[in-house]
Scaffold this active site. Structure first.
Site, PDB file in Angstrom:
ATOM      1  N   SER A 115     -36.354 -67.388 -22.708  1.00  0.00           N
ATOM      2  CA  SER A 115     -36.897 -67.281 -21.353  1.00  0.00           C
ATOM      3  C   SER A 115     -36.764 -65.851 -20.856  1.00  0.00           C
ATOM      4  O   SER A 115     -35.815 -65.148 -21.198  1.00  0.00           O
ATOM      5  CB  SER A 115     -36.149 -68.238 -20.417  1.00  0.00           C
ATOM      6  N   ASP A 116     -37.731 -65.431 -20.054  1.00  0.00           N
ATOM      7  CA  ASP A 116     -37.670 -64.107 -19.444  1.00  0.00           C
ATOM      8  C   ASP A 116     -38.382 -64.161 -18.101  1.00  0.00           C
ATOM      9  O   ASP A 116     -39.253 -65.008 -17.880  1.00  0.00           O
ATOM     10  CB  ASP A 116     -38.320 -63.050 -20.340  1.00  0.00           C
ATOM     11  N   GLN A 117     -38.014 -63.259 -17.208  1.00  0.00           N
ATOM     12  CA  GLN A 117     -38.565 -63.308 -15.859  1.00  0.00           C
ATOM     13  C   GLN A 117     -38.784 -61.907 -15.299  1.00  0.00           C
ATOM     14  O   GLN A 117     -37.964 -61.012 -15.497  1.00  0.00           O
ATOM     15  CB  GLN A 117     -37.617 -64.080 -14.942  1.00  0.00           C
ATOM     16  N   GLY A 157     -41.433 -66.551 -18.155  1.00  0.00           N
ATOM     17  CA  GLY A 157     -41.933 -66.905 -19.473  1.00  0.00           C
ATOM     18  C   GLY A 157     -40.962 -67.860 -20.138  1.00  0.00           C
ATOM     19  O   GLY A 157     -39.746 -67.667 -20.083  1.00  0.00           O
TER      20      GLY A 157
END
Length: 206
Positions: free
Chosen positions: A73-75, A110
């Site tokens: 996960s990424d933000q 994401g």
């Protein structure tokens, strides 16, 4: 379906969210280059980084006889068309919140789920918008001093005092703001054959 679940993140916030699903899991630290590619959009950036984190996580775990399902996960946040990330310093946090005052910020998270048994990657991007109150400099400084949101994109923690910064939240899953959209995660896991409600007792842990 028996599987090992791996979270490719050492973020305590993402770990706390994943624990809500009542599944045992292990964590690994994916060491990737998070530098944006030239002219890369926010959506493309978080999708690419989430997938890279899941793949990096897969390379950090030992092979087993059961499938390994790795979550990445990424933000990032977007304000006035500009990508903003983690502030890292008090001055940067104050500057970010000053720019956000009275504005709307869209966060893009994401999410990628990789099954190393069949090499299948499924990913998506989850948007969530926060509408900020008009904040005084004194209010911003008080908040930053109180909660020290230096490692949070957008310079706030919505699960804490940060909720006082907003007029309104807009999106499908408020967990997205903390970095792991659980509703979408459950959907992606189901596409890998994992039914959270009926199959959770069958999963295993490394």
């Amino acid at each position: 379906m028996k599987f090992n679940l791996v979270l490719a993140s050492t973020s305590p916030f993402r770990q706390q969210l994943l624990q809500k699903l009542m599944l045992p899991f292990t964590c690994v630290n994916p060491d990737i280059d998070e530098t944006p590619i030239k002219d890369e959009t926010a959506l493309a950036l978080v999708k690419r980084l989430a997938e890279q984190k899941a793949l990096a996580g897969a390379n950090l775990i030992d092979e087993t006889s059961v499938p390994q399902i790795i979550i990445g996960s990424d933000q990032v946040a977007l304000i006035n068309g500009q990508i903003i990330g983690k502030p890292y310093t008090v001055d940067n946090a104050i500057a970010q919140l000053s720019s956000a005052s009275g504005q709307s910020i869209t966060f893009y998270t994401g999410l990628a789920v990789f099954n190393n048994a069949n090499q299948q990657m499924i990913s998506c991007v989850e948007p969530f918008t926060v509408h900020f109150k008009h904040l005084s400099t004194a209010q911003i400084r008080y908040y930053v001093d109180a909660e020290q949101p230096l490692y949070c994109a957008g310079s706030f923690k919505c699960e804490g005092l940060g909720i006082a910064l907003f007029n309104r939240l807009e999106g499908d899953d408020p967990n997205s703001l903390i970095g792991l959209p659980l509703i979408k995660l459950i959907d992606l896991l189901s596409q890998h054959g994992v039914d959270i409600l009926s199959q959770a007792p069958e999963c295993s842990i490394n």
